[in-house]
Scaffold this active site. Structure first.
Site, PDB file in Angstrom:
ATOM      1  CG  ASP A  98      -1.769   1.224   1.398  1.00  0.00           C
ATOM      2  OD1 ASP A  98      -2.387   1.632   0.406  1.00  0.00           O
ATOM      3  OD2 ASP A  98      -1.832   1.809   2.499  1.00  0.00           O
ATOM      4  CB  SER A  99       0.150   4.798  -0.466  1.00  0.00           C
ATOM      5  OG  SER A  99      -0.981   4.788   0.381  1.00  0.00           O
ATOM      6  CE1 TYR A 120       2.703   5.344  -3.314  1.00  0.00           C
ATOM      7  CE2 TYR A 120       1.458   3.444  -4.073  1.00  0.00           C
ATOM      8  CZ  TYR A 120       2.656   4.000  -3.679  1.00  0.00           C
ATOM      9  OH  TYR A 120       3.786   3.225  -3.649  1.00  0.00           O
ATOM     10  N   GLY A 121      -3.061   8.780  -3.397  1.00  0.00           N
ATOM     11  CA  GLY A 121      -4.348   9.260  -3.915  1.00  0.00           C
ATOM     12  C   GLY A 121      -4.276  10.557  -4.690  1.00  0.00           C
ATOM     13  CB  CYS A 177      -3.199   0.741  -2.320  1.00  0.00           C
ATOM     14  SG  CYS A 177      -3.240   2.490  -2.712  1.00  0.00           S
ATOM     15  CG  ASN A 178      -9.615   0.939  -3.283  1.00  0.00           C
ATOM     16  OD1 ASN A 178     -10.520   0.423  -3.906  1.00  0.00           O
ATOM     17  ND2 ASN A 178      -9.396   0.671  -2.010  1.00  0.00           N
ATOM     18  CD  GLU A 192      -2.414   8.307   7.036  1.00  0.00           C
ATOM     19  OE1 GLU A 192      -1.700   9.317   6.944  1.00  0.00           O
ATOM     20  OE2 GLU A 192      -2.296   7.313   6.293  1.00  0.00           O
ATOM     21  CB  CYS A 251      -9.964   4.615   0.415  1.00  0.00           C
ATOM     22  SG  CYS A 251      -8.458   5.109   1.277  1.00  0.00           S
ATOM     23  CB  THR A 252      -6.991  -0.086   2.031  1.00  0.00           C
ATOM     24  OG1 THR A 252      -5.893   0.784   1.740  1.00  0.00           O
ATOM     25  CG2 THR A 252      -7.259  -0.958   0.828  1.00  0.00           C
ATOM     26  CG  HIS A 253      -6.414   5.132   5.037  1.00  0.00           C
ATOM     27  ND1 HIS A 253      -5.617   4.786   3.988  1.00  0.00           N
ATOM     28  CD2 HIS A 253      -5.605   5.769   5.935  1.00  0.00           C
ATOM     29  CE1 HIS A 253      -4.386   5.195   4.215  1.00  0.00           C
ATOM     30  NE2 HIS A 253      -4.343   5.796   5.397  1.00  0.00           N
TER      31      HIS A 253
HETATM   32  N1  DGL Z   1      -5.047   3.392   1.074  1.00  0.00           N
HETATM   33  C1  DGL Z   1      -5.065   4.144  -0.156  1.00  0.00           C
HETATM   34  C2  DGL Z   1      -6.166   3.625  -1.088  1.00  0.00           C
HETATM   35  O1  DGL Z   1      -6.784   2.603  -0.857  1.00  0.00           O
HETATM   36  C3  DGL Z   1      -5.287   5.616   0.065  1.00  0.00           C
HETATM   37  C4  DGL Z   1      -4.179   6.341   0.750  1.00  0.00           C
HETATM   38  C5  DGL Z   1      -3.380   7.201  -0.180  1.00  0.00           C
HETATM   39  O2  DGL Z   1      -3.915   8.127  -0.795  1.00  0.00           O
HETATM   40  O3  DGL Z   1      -2.199   6.925  -0.305  1.00  0.00           O
HETATM   41  O4  DGL Z   1      -6.425   4.246  -2.103  1.00  0.00           O
END
Ligand code: DGL
Length: 268
Positions: free
Chosen positions: A11-12, A43-44, A74-75, A155, A187-189
């Site tokens: 993931d990011s 990454y988003g 990570c999406n 976060e 999003c995995t958060h």
């Molecule tokens: N966990 C990332 C996702 O699922 C989002 C976090 C990020 O933007 O890096 O897209």
């Protein structure tokens, strides 16, 4: 590739630990190697080209660690880099993304219903969920919205409080979502705020969390291909490309238990 080879997950940053947690719970005999690219988080808001370049380097690390399967947890990376990684690592490791198992689930359970989607700008702008859903269900009805404040909010620990309730209701109060039956947490958060989202809708909209769906998909793949590990074989490893104590402090919240992050010098 042997049954006892590890599962790579990346993931990011630390959001993908929600997916790692679901995999660990469902498949406790599998050894996990997690890579959080904390040096490049988030990454988003990055370009697809940048996410592809980071993802290839991380995939190289996970392949060199002998991973039999690599899960893009990570999406944003799943939407930007899945096809590329699939070709890149074709004979070396199976690549699983977090979007396809969710699309299969939605086409099976919510066909003909209006479904919402929230995620990062990268994921929403890629339009990948709609494209994949339309390839399964021709009249798929998907309403999507980028919700970039949710990752930093989580976060920073703003959950189950006034700030999170205000931000969530600002986004979900958008009238485009007024008639949805379910909402994809793209999003995995977001699994960390799943119950707050369901509370916002007073339980009338189901929040769809990909972590369990992806873990079930992975189990299915391993079993069908006789690649599942029968015995617990070694310790899980958790790498990050930039270490700070605050990342380590957050891991418990995402993974559900104490873990130790190791710095991996990938970009130096
Ligand atoms: N966990 C990332 C996702 O699922 C989002 C976090 C990020 O933007 O890096 O897209």
């Amino acid at each position: 590739m042997g049954n006892n080879d590890p599962i790579g997950i990346f993931d990011s940053g630390i959001g993908g630990l929600t997916v790692a947690r679901a995999i660990h719970k469902r498949l406790p005999a599998e050894r996990l190697i997690y890579f959080g690219d904390t040096a490049h988080l988030p990454y988003g808001d990055k370009s697809a080209a940048a996410i592809q370049a980071y993802s290839v380097k991380i995939t190289d690390v996970l392949i060199s660690e002998g991973c039999k399967v690599i899960v893009i947890a990570c999406n944003s990376a799943s939407s930007a880099a899945y096809e590329l990684l699939r070709e890149y690592s074709a004979s070396k490791a199976k690549i699983i993304n977090v979007i396809d198992p969710m699309v299969d689930y939605v086409s099976e359970h919510f066909s003909g219903k209006k479904v919402g989607l929230i995620g990062t700008r990268q994921t929403i702008q890629s339009n990948i969920y709609l494209q994949k859903l339309q390839s399964k269900v021709s009249d798929a009805d998907l309403i999507s919205l980028a919700t970039p404040l949710l990752v930093p909010m989580i976060e920073e620990g703003f959950m189950h409080d006034k700030i999170s309730r205000d931000i969530i209701s600002e986004y979900l109060g958008n009238k485009i979502f007024s008639t949805i039956s379910s909402l994809i947490l793209g999003c995995t958060h977001y699994p960390l705020i799943k119950d707050e989202i369901e509370d916002y809708y007073s339980g009338k909209v189901k929040a769809l969390d990909s972590s369990r769906i992806v873990a079930a998909h992975l189990q299915d793949y391993l079993t069908k291909n006789h690649m599942d590990s029968k015995i617990q074989n070694g310790k899980n490893k958790f790498y990050v490309s930039d270490y700070t104590p605050s990342f380590e402090a957050l891991t418990r919240m995402f993974f559900g238990e104490e873990i130790h992050l190791e710095k991996f010098r990938l970009w130096e």
